[in-house]
Scaffold this motif. Structure first.
Motif, short mmCIF file in Angstrom:
data_model
loop_
_atom_site.label_atom_id
_atom_site.label_comp_id
_atom_site.label_asym_id
_atom_site.label_seq_id
_atom_site.Cartn_x
_atom_site.Cartn_y
_atom_site.Cartn_z
N ARG A 146 118.59 -18.84 37.39
CA ARG A 146 118.41 -17.82 36.33
C ARG A 146 119.69 -17.08 36.04
N HIS A 147 120.40 -16.79 37.13
CA HIS A 147 121.67 -16.08 36.98
C HIS A 147 122.64 -16.86 36.10
N PHE A 148 122.56 -18.18 36.17
CA PHE A 148 123.46 -19.03 35.39
C PHE A 148 122.89 -19.36 34.01
N GLY A 149 121.68 -18.93 33.75
CA GLY A 149 121.06 -19.24 32.47
C GLY A 149 120.53 -20.66 32.40
N TYR A 150 120.43 -21.29 33.56
CA TYR A 150 119.92 -22.67 33.60
C TYR A 150 118.41 -22.61 33.69
N GLU A 151 117.73 -23.37 32.82
CA GLU A 151 116.29 -23.18 32.70
C GLU A 151 115.44 -24.08 33.59
N GLY A 152 116.09 -25.04 34.28
CA GLY A 152 115.35 -25.87 35.23
C GLY A 152 114.34 -26.79 34.55
N SER A 153 113.26 -27.04 35.25
CA SER A 153 112.27 -28.03 34.81
C SER A 153 111.76 -27.73 33.40
N SER A 154 111.69 -28.77 32.57
CA SER A 154 111.30 -28.53 31.18
C SER A 154 110.14 -29.39 30.71
N TRP A 155 109.78 -30.42 31.48
CA TRP A 155 108.77 -31.34 30.94
C TRP A 155 107.43 -30.65 30.75
N GLU A 156 107.11 -29.68 31.62
CA GLU A 156 105.80 -29.03 31.51
C GLU A 156 105.69 -28.18 30.25
N PHE A 157 106.83 -27.93 29.62
CA PHE A 157 106.82 -27.18 28.35
C PHE A 157 107.04 -28.11 27.16
N GLY A 158 106.90 -29.41 27.40
CA GLY A 158 107.11 -30.37 26.33
C GLY A 158 108.58 -30.63 26.05
N GLY A 159 109.42 -30.42 27.03
CA GLY A 159 110.85 -30.65 26.84
C GLY A 159 111.44 -29.61 25.90
N TYR A 160 112.55 -29.96 25.30
CA TYR A 160 113.22 -29.04 24.37
C TYR A 160 113.05 -29.46 22.92
N LEU A 161 112.19 -30.47 22.69
CA LEU A 161 112.04 -30.98 21.33
C LEU A 161 111.73 -29.86 20.35
N ARG A 162 110.84 -28.96 20.74
CA ARG A 162 110.51 -27.82 19.87
C ARG A 162 111.01 -26.51 20.47
N ARG A 163 111.94 -26.63 21.40
CA ARG A 163 112.37 -25.41 22.09
C ARG A 163 113.89 -25.30 22.15
N GLY A 164 114.53 -25.69 21.05
CA GLY A 164 115.93 -25.32 20.95
C GLY A 164 116.96 -26.32 21.43
N PHE A 165 116.64 -27.62 21.40
CA PHE A 165 117.69 -28.56 21.80
C PHE A 165 118.80 -28.66 20.75
N GLN A 166 118.48 -28.16 19.54
CA GLN A 166 119.48 -28.19 18.46
C GLN A 166 119.74 -26.79 17.94
N ASP A 167 119.59 -25.77 18.77
CA ASP A 167 119.63 -24.41 18.23
C ASP A 167 121.03 -23.80 18.17
N LEU A 168 122.03 -24.57 18.50
CA LEU A 168 123.38 -24.05 18.45
C LEU A 168 123.71 -23.70 16.99
N GLY A 169 124.00 -22.43 16.76
CA GLY A 169 124.14 -21.97 15.38
C GLY A 169 125.57 -21.78 14.92
N TRP A 170 126.52 -21.92 15.79
CA TRP A 170 127.90 -21.60 15.40
C TRP A 170 128.69 -22.79 14.86
N LEU A 171 128.01 -23.93 14.72
CA LEU A 171 128.62 -25.08 14.06
C LEU A 171 127.59 -25.64 13.09
N PRO A 172 128.06 -26.22 11.97
CA PRO A 172 127.08 -26.82 11.04
C PRO A 172 126.41 -28.04 11.66
N ASP A 173 125.26 -28.41 11.12
CA ASP A 173 124.58 -29.60 11.63
C ASP A 173 125.35 -30.86 11.26
N PRO A 174 125.47 -31.80 12.17
CA PRO A 174 126.09 -33.09 11.81
C PRO A 174 125.23 -33.80 10.76
N PRO A 175 125.82 -34.68 9.98
CA PRO A 175 125.05 -35.40 8.94
C PRO A 175 124.01 -36.32 9.58
#
Ligand SMILES: Cc1cc2nc3c(=O)[nH]c(=O)nc-3n(C[C@H](O)[C@H](O)[C@H](O)COP(=O)(O)OP(=O)(O)OC[C@H]3O[C@@H](n4cnc5c(N)ncnc54)[C@H](O)[C@@H]3O)c2cc1C
Ligand code: SF4
Lengths: 185, 522
Positions: A146-175
């Motif tokens: 937690r201190h490092f901001g690492y979120e650990g296990s993710s499968w029980e939350f359905g992975g990051y598909l709907r939870r920000g795997f592409q949420d980086l906002g400081w660069l435009p989206d690749p084509p």
């Protein structure tokens, strides 16, 4: 057998010392009065635990993290020492040398002096043992993640598909040729 | 599931259930051949997978002692863990990231194209790209590789976004989410990737191809696969005519058994495969089975690797989503003006905090190091994978005294970087650094190689028996019913991650074996 003793009222004693030891029915508990954590030592004594705690902290210092996270490593080393005589001897001899390195116990040295003492023994098996145990046990702790901001296990939350795997906002989206749209089923 | 008798000599024994062995076993079963598949590891199901790096490492990895020697950095950083590979049903395909690239045509002809390189034991493959191309296509279809046929690419994650922009700003042309054997759509009864982000720990939903839940159950469904788990092959036996007769293996209790066979196929990954052949030495084959050339165990390749991690002013969260989420292929060409022959790929990579602490700077400690780790959420990462030079002295040997619990000598893995490997790695570090600086990195870390994940070349293919161990189909030059079915066959390593080529070769080998059998030649 309790692994962690977290009962403040029973164990909390204010003293000038950073870390306390207490004998409980033959076993030695080792704890920090400020943070109400304790580990039960099976094999190593308090002095050894105190030196090892200081050593793990000096090796991988994270100022924002309390001693209880480092105590996990001491507890693991104690357990290993209980199972393997060679490890017990390695640790006990190593601690003795740590405490003899300067005129004070290792844990009573300043962080800078501790670092110097450790640098002098970097190639020794004792050092390697404690270093690798710390890398393993300290960073393998979900609370430390937690201190490092690492979120650990993710499968029980359905992975990051709907939870920000592409949420980086400081660069435009690749084509889309480079990065096609996700499939949501 | 089938059970065949120990004295049934109509079976083919395949040793190892990973990319090579798992695929070969299924292909043979589909063609009506009975197969006994011996696997040293346990069989797990998706339920056994957890999103936890060390827990899965200890569950899946081959942890029996190995010794690393030589001047490579691994010998210092990980003296008893030269390779990071699996001991489990499915082999290292349980662990792998899924990058599935074809070799480039010239990479089958390195001796001709690169010329004589001092100290390198280069050789052209005995087959060319065009010959393998149809099998590559079959492998891609089998594995559901993205960006082949009508399968779309995967969506790029945050780590890819950073990588993409850095690469484009630097002028690289071919940058995308790669050809991955991870489902971008449901395929072959397996779901699409949910961007879970623990590809190296076993894909919890089976979106990533692994023989564990594709080839092996399909082979079992034929009724012709006898999979024996937690058994370690110790020795391959032969008769007086020099044909192999079967395999001695130990079960979990240490009991030894002998399984007869019409043919034996070894797919134990490129350290254990030569170990097994060397341990099968006999009066007739005093230097080990199929080792008349002396090349068994030699020419060990592990790809020129390294990683670059970079820190950005704003968060990246590289660990979200596919571990290997994109590729730059521009540097994979052969262009000796760069100061080395062959080429390399850049691929994104990500590690969790537990692995990053162990691998970012092996041996490091102190505040300077912990400060780096504290930047975790702002890090992006890429991995270098490039062609390394085969060298005769880079080799697997048997330890003269130390033995494992079954009495089998432990393997010693000796490796020195070739000057070409060093020149390539330095070039790639510079490229990775430039890429991230172009994307706005505030700090860049060059990270030394991890224990070898790609292990190749130790029983290489050759036209002439004196240059290698097996022929163009992986059949031992010296023993007509002994086959090598994993990356050990590779004559040279290419710049590409090897598994697609291993699978393509296994499909082709199965076809050849069936042909030989139908002609009564096997
Ligand atoms: C972290 C990681 C990421 C990777 N990512 C990629 C990637 O993105 N793309 C790619 O192309 N490749 C990747 N690889 C490499 C890929 O996994 C291997 O190339 C591939 O699995 C090798 O196949 P194989 O059949 O040679 O061996 P393996 O898949 O390793 O299978 C060998 C099997 O043989 C068994 N075995 C060994 N000895 C014996 C014995 N004596 N008796 C019985 N059984 C035995 C082992 O237990 C094992 O299960 C990755 C590897 C790792 C570790
Ligand atoms: S990111 Fe995709 S492939 Fe990787 S483990 Fe998750 S679901 Fe499987």
């Amino acid at each position: 057998m309790p692994k962690y003793i977290l009962d403040r009222r029973r164990f909390l004693r204010r003293t000038g010392q950073a870390v306390l030891g207490l004998t409980l029915g033959g076993q030695v508990a080792f704890f920090d009065p400020d943070r109400s954590w304790a580990i039960v030592l099976e094999t190593l004594d308090q002095a050894a635990a105190r030196a090892l705690l200081a050593m793990t902290r000096t090796l991988f210092p994270h100022p924002a993290l309390g001693d209880e996270y480092y105590a996990v490593v001491v507890e693991a080393l104690d357990a290993e020492a209980g199972q393997d005589d060679a490890v017990r001897k390695l640790l006990q001899d190593g601690v003795a040398r740590l405490d003899r390195a300067r005129q004070l116990a290792f844990a009573d040295l300043s962080p800078g002096t501790r670092t110097q003492v450790l640098r002098e023994m970097e190639d020794e098996p004792f050092f390697q043992k404690v270093r690798s145990a710390t890398v393993f046990h300290f960073y393998n702790n979900k609370l430390v993640w937690r201190h490092f901001g690492y979120e650990g296990s993710s499968w029980e939350f359905g992975g990051y598909l709907r939870r920000g795997f592409q949420d980086l906002g400081w660069l435009p989206d690749p084509p889309p040729e480079a990065s096609p749209a996700p499939y949501f089923g | 599931m089938a059970r065949f008798a120990l004295d049934d000599d109509s079976v083919v024994v395949v040793i190892g259930s990973g990319a090579g062995g798992g695929t070969l076993a299924n292909e043979l079963c589909q063609q009506g051949i009975k197969v006994v598949l011996l696997e040293a590891g346990k069989r797990y199901t998706l339920d056994d997978f957890v999103n936890d790096e060390w827990e899965m490492f200890f569950k899946l990895s081959w942890l029996d002692k190995r010794i690393a020697t030589g001047s490579w950095r691994i010998a210092r950083d990980f003296p008893n863990l030269p390779a990071w590979i699996c001991k489990t049903v499915g082999g290292t395909t349980v662990h792998w990231a899924g990058a599935s690239l074809r070799f480039q045509p010239h990479e089958f002809r390195t001796k001709s194209v690169y010329g004589d390189i001092e100290g390198a034991n280069l050789l052209d493959w005995p087959l060319d790209y065009d010959e393998l191309a149809p099998y590559y296509a079959k492998a891609e279809r089998k594995m559901g590789t993205t960006r082949t046929e009508d399968r779309p690419g995967l969506p790029g994650n945050n780590n890819f976004k950073v990588f993409y922009h850095g690469a484009r700003r630097l002028g690289y042309k071919v940058v995308h989410t790669g050809r991955m054997s991870i489902n971008s759509r449901p395929y072959d009864g397996r779901p699409a990737c949910q961007q879970i982000g623990f590809c190296f720990q076993g894909c919890k939903i089976g979106a990533k191809w692994s023989t564990l839940y594709t080839e092996i159950p399909k082979a079992e469904a034929t009724g012709r696969l006898d999979l024996r788990t937690e058994v370690q092959a110790l020795r391959i036996e032969h008769d007086r005519s020099g044909r192999v007769t079967g395999v001695v293996y130990a079960d979990a209790e240490g009991q030894q058994h002998f399984q007869r066979a019409r043919a034996v196929c070894v797919a134990c990954n490129a350290i254990e495969t030569p170990r097994l052949l060397l341990n099968s030495a006999s009066n007739m084959f005093p230097d080990g089975l199929a080792n008349g050339s002396g090349q068994v165990g030699r020419n060990y390749m592990r790809h020129t690797t390294g990683s670059v991690y970079a820190v950005f002013p704003q968060p990246v969260r590289m660990y979200r989503g596919t571990t290997m989420a994109g590729i730059v292929t521009d540097e994979s060409r052969h262009d000796p003006r760069r100061g080395f022959v062959g080429g390399y790929e850049l691929e994104t990579i990500s590690l969790g905090v537990p692995f990053l602490a162990a691998f970012l700077e092996p041996g490091a400690w102190g505040r300077a190091y912990t400060r780096k780790l504290e930047q975790y959420t702002h890090m992006a990462g890429l991995w270098i994978v490039g062609e390394d030079m085969p060298q005769e002295t880079n080799r697997i040997t048997l330890h003269p005294e130390e033995k494992d619990r079954f009495g089998m000598p432990i393997p010693v893995v000796n490796f020195d970087d070739h000057p070409n490997d060093i020149a390539m790695r330095e070039h790639a570090y510079r490229a990775g650094r430039a890429l991230y600086e172009a994307a706005g990195a505030v700090e860049v870390y060059e990270v030394p190689p991890y224990p070898s994940t790609h292990n190749l070349g130790t029983c290489r293919m050759s036209v002439r028996p004196e240059d290698g161990v097996v022929d163009r189909y992986g059949r031992a030059h010296e023993i007509p019913n002994l086959f090598i079915s994993d990356g050990s066959q590779f004559t040279t390593g290419g710049a590409e991650n090897p598994t697609l080529t291993i699978v393509a070769l296994a499909i082709r080998q199965a076809e050849h074996m069936v042909r030989l059998m139908s002609r009564g030649e096997l």
